[in-house]
Enzyme design. Sequence first.
Site, PDB file in Angstrom:
ATOM      1  N   ASP A 161      50.255  20.848  56.463  1.00 30.67           N
ATOM      2  CA  ASP A 161      51.028  21.996  56.937  1.00 30.67           C
ATOM      3  C   ASP A 161      52.080  21.491  57.916  1.00 30.67           C
ATOM      4  O   ASP A 161      51.778  20.652  58.765  1.00 30.67           O
ATOM      5  CB  ASP A 161      50.056  22.974  57.623  1.00 30.67           C
ATOM      6  CG  ASP A 161      50.779  24.165  58.228  1.00 30.67           C
ATOM      7  OD1 ASP A 161      51.870  24.503  57.736  1.00 30.67           O
ATOM      8  OD2 ASP A 161      50.234  24.754  59.180  1.00 30.67           O
TER       9      ASP A 161
ATOM     10  N   ASP B  47      51.388  27.550  60.034  1.00 33.21           N
ATOM     11  CA  ASP B  47      50.746  28.785  59.550  1.00 33.21           C
ATOM     12  C   ASP B  47      49.348  28.530  58.966  1.00 33.21           C
ATOM     13  O   ASP B  47      48.721  29.434  58.430  1.00 33.21           O
ATOM     14  CB  ASP B  47      51.638  29.514  58.525  1.00 33.21           C
ATOM     15  CG  ASP B  47      51.813  28.711  57.232  1.00 33.21           C
ATOM     16  OD1 ASP B  47      51.327  27.565  57.157  1.00 33.21           O
ATOM     17  OD2 ASP B  47      52.440  29.242  56.286  1.00 33.21           O
TER      18      ASP B  47
ATOM     19  N   ASP C 136      52.259  22.908  52.883  1.00 35.72           N
ATOM     20  CA  ASP C 136      53.560  23.285  52.323  1.00 35.72           C
ATOM     21  C   ASP C 136      54.265  22.083  51.698  1.00 35.72           C
ATOM     22  O   ASP C 136      53.801  20.946  51.795  1.00 35.72           O
ATOM     23  CB  ASP C 136      54.431  23.983  53.378  1.00 35.72           C
ATOM     24  CG  ASP C 136      54.415  23.264  54.716  1.00 35.72           C
ATOM     25  OD1 ASP C 136      54.564  22.028  54.704  1.00 35.72           O
ATOM     26  OD2 ASP C 136      54.232  23.912  55.763  1.00 35.72           O
TER      27      ASP C 136
ATOM     28  N   ASP D 234      51.865  22.390  37.473  1.00 32.60           N
ATOM     29  CA  ASP D 234      50.875  23.232  36.803  1.00 32.60           C
ATOM     30  C   ASP D 234      51.647  24.324  36.067  1.00 32.60           C
ATOM     31  O   ASP D 234      52.598  24.882  36.611  1.00 32.60           O
ATOM     32  CB  ASP D 234      49.958  23.859  37.851  1.00 32.60           C
ATOM     33  CG  ASP D 234      48.514  23.855  37.416  1.00 32.60           C
ATOM     34  OD1 ASP D 234      48.241  24.421  36.343  1.00 32.60           O
ATOM     35  OD2 ASP D 234      47.663  23.306  38.138  1.00 32.60           O
TER      36      ASP D 234
ATOM     37  N   ASP E  19      47.385  25.195  32.249  1.00 35.68           N
ATOM     38  CA  ASP E  19      46.185  25.952  32.600  1.00 35.68           C
ATOM     39  C   ASP E  19      45.630  26.713  31.386  1.00 35.68           C
ATOM     40  O   ASP E  19      46.382  27.436  30.714  1.00 35.68           O
ATOM     41  CB  ASP E  19      46.570  26.952  33.696  1.00 35.68           C
ATOM     42  CG  ASP E  19      45.374  27.554  34.371  1.00 35.68           C
ATOM     43  OD1 ASP E  19      44.587  26.806  34.956  1.00 35.68           O
ATOM     44  OD2 ASP E  19      45.221  28.804  34.314  1.00 35.68           O
TER      45      ASP E  19
ATOM     46  N   GLU F 183      44.475  21.758  29.947  1.00 35.23           N
ATOM     47  CA  GLU F 183      43.157  21.997  30.509  1.00 35.23           C
ATOM     48  C   GLU F 183      42.343  22.490  29.315  1.00 35.23           C
ATOM     49  O   GLU F 183      42.493  23.622  28.868  1.00 35.23           O
ATOM     50  CB  GLU F 183      43.201  23.059  31.610  1.00 35.23           C
ATOM     51  CG  GLU F 183      41.846  23.192  32.274  1.00 35.23           C
ATOM     52  CD  GLU F 183      41.633  24.496  33.018  1.00 35.23           C
ATOM     53  OE1 GLU F 183      40.707  24.572  33.829  1.00 35.23           O
ATOM     54  OE2 GLU F 183      42.378  25.472  32.770  1.00 35.23           O
TER      55      GLU F 183
ATOM     56  N   HIS G 186      40.336  20.807  41.659  1.00 38.03           N
ATOM     57  CA  HIS G 186      40.288  22.009  42.504  1.00 38.03           C
ATOM     58  C   HIS G 186      39.276  23.041  42.013  1.00 38.03           C
ATOM     59  O   HIS G 186      39.020  24.012  42.711  1.00 38.03           O
ATOM     60  CB  HIS G 186      41.690  22.625  42.551  1.00 38.03           C
ATOM     61  CG  HIS G 186      42.102  23.140  41.211  1.00 38.03           C
ATOM     62  ND1 HIS G 186      42.374  22.296  40.140  1.00 38.03           N
ATOM     63  CD2 HIS G 186      42.240  24.396  40.728  1.00 38.03           C
ATOM     64  CE1 HIS G 186      42.655  23.021  39.079  1.00 38.03           C
ATOM     65  NE2 HIS G 186      42.588  24.301  39.406  1.00 38.03           N
ATOM     66  N   ASP G 187      38.741  22.873  40.812  1.00 36.28           N
ATOM     67  CA  ASP G 187      37.720  23.796  40.292  1.00 36.28           C
ATOM     68  C   ASP G 187      36.317  23.229  40.449  1.00 36.28           C
ATOM     69  O   ASP G 187      35.351  23.815  39.958  1.00 36.28           O
ATOM     70  CB  ASP G 187      37.957  24.070  38.802  1.00 36.28           C
ATOM     71  CG  ASP G 187      39.190  24.918  38.563  1.00 36.28           C
ATOM     72  OD1 ASP G 187      39.591  25.659  39.481  1.00 36.28           O
ATOM     73  OD2 ASP G 187      39.753  24.838  37.460  1.00 36.28           O
TER      74      ASP G 187
END
Length: 598
Positions: free
Chosen positions: A59, A63, A67, A136, A238, A297, A372-373
């Site tokens: 970051d 926030d 980013d 992605d 995806d 995927e 990430h899954d």
Amino acid sequence: MKKLTWFSASIILFFLITITSCKKSTKSAKSQKTTENTVNKKWWKEAVVYQIYPRSFQDTDGDGIGDLKGITSRLDYVKSLGVDIIWLNPIYASPNADNGYDISNYDAIMKEFGTMKDFDTMLSEMHKRGLKLVMDLVVNHSSDQHEWFKQSRSSRTNPYRNYYHWWPAEKGTPPFRPCAFDEDGSAWKYDKLTNSYYLHYFSYKQPDLNWENPKVRQEIYAMMNRWLKKGVDGFRMDVIPFISKDTTFPVITKKILKEKFNGSWGQYFASGPHLHEYLQEMNKEVLSKYDVMSLAEGAGTTLKTAMDFVDPARHELDMSYHFDGVSLGYLPNQFKQMDPNGYKLTEFKKVYSDWDKVFEKKGWGTIYLGNHDQPRMVTRWGNDSEEFRAISSKMLSTFLLTMRGTPYYYFGDELGMSNIKFNDIKDYRDIETISMYKRTEDKGGDLHYFLEGQKISARDNGRTPFQWDASENAGFTTGIPWIKINKNENEINVVSEENNPDSPLNYFKKLVQLRKNNKDVLVYGSYKLLDKNNPNVYAYTRTSGNQKMLILLNFKAIEATANTGLDLSNATVLLSNYSNAKVSQKLQPYEALVLALK
Ligand code: TEU
């Protein structure tokens, strides 16, 4: 003259014999090498892909959310790993019902992540360093906040109505389809405004796009072309096997599901009637025009169907990743609850060996243990106790970097980052865990048991912020992080690991170099499983011509011995996660040995 003729004839004969015998020997060399997938060398076959979850990398504006400027500021670190390609999870405009997998504008950047100018800078800084960028692509569904869906939902006669799948309520309730993320479990959501149901395989905030409508396909191809013209180097697609639907929506009984789709809704979703036609069209209209890579995927794909996506002769995609490996070790019919006995290494070996075989001669495979899954690889497949975390994470990295197929390596695994294991549902941010919790609650299920299971399997375990240093918030943010940071940040972080020659980080860098310096054998060479019934050790060879490597991986916390039947008297150690490693089939706990065989 006669002499000369005889002389020239014998020269010609000599050449002929030499050429034929040369041809013969190349032929026999080739036939010995049938399992070496050397046809068509490509940059994306030789690359190591590093996946960054942008929300949790760096970051820069306080926030608490990562980013694009943050990614740009850390590119020297990524480059120092030796990797070649960065895959970013979705960075497009999104209301974030599913952290960017619900896109409201495919041509804009998510406001928390920055601006298009930040994107352009990031891309050019990547290219300056010789890093490629894979985006992605989430086109099975959009967000319900996408303008197309807002229009589509507004009336039955709106020109965008057919951009999505609608079922008019006067036809009765639509035939059941399951969804991944909603509490009621149904993929049909009733919308009062037009007295119709719409289809969503994930959450109701992610309506499925209607690929059967050629206008939708043209919009998607045009959008892909815009990104590729900007210079991105490819797409990870995806749930791309789910795009085509049988729009008659026949009733699927349990019996049909079992007989035709092995009881798996994923396999049913991946069997749309026009799927491959659309992928070929996409290839023709988009992918074939650029030197880029594409990755499916491969949700719902099987050993039998995978080749259809990546056979070069079919002109569809380059690579696909399967779910057979990461699906091991769960109890049946429960919300991702691990079997208390863990997973069986023999099954693990079988899955990866069977999948290697699929791409033995053509097409190309991939290899991953985390993304990430998934939870953190060291917790799920290794051992995250203080004693074994570092050593077992290095062993798993050895597996990933010595198999055939492009490795997809998840950020933070190079540090040996482990599961955060939240105790409280309030700490979770993921739509999947939250909805499964509510479903368990509604059914009067055991919430404690559910939460204990999530400590191992929840996706948020893999989504906690990257650990840069031992400062407050691990150098990730000066604000309040969007999800808690793992308390082990003091020990597991880039600064401390860069300074420690034995760290998982420095070991990972060595592995990447080993793969790069031995492309013939480690990227393209044939793979052979040895000692297949050994419950503790994964042993295999990689071979190219006269070059052979033996990889021995002890997956257990005890000493274990491999029985490969190979003569190791002339073998040498190329790399090991133990500093005292020697050539031996007897392995220390979680030992990884890469040996050169003579
Ligand atoms: O995942 C698709 C998918 O098959 C998921 O159901 C996956 O199996 C699940 O996350 C495992 O728990 C893709 C994305 O990778 C995922 O992050 C998204 O949530 C999903 O699609 C919807 O876009």
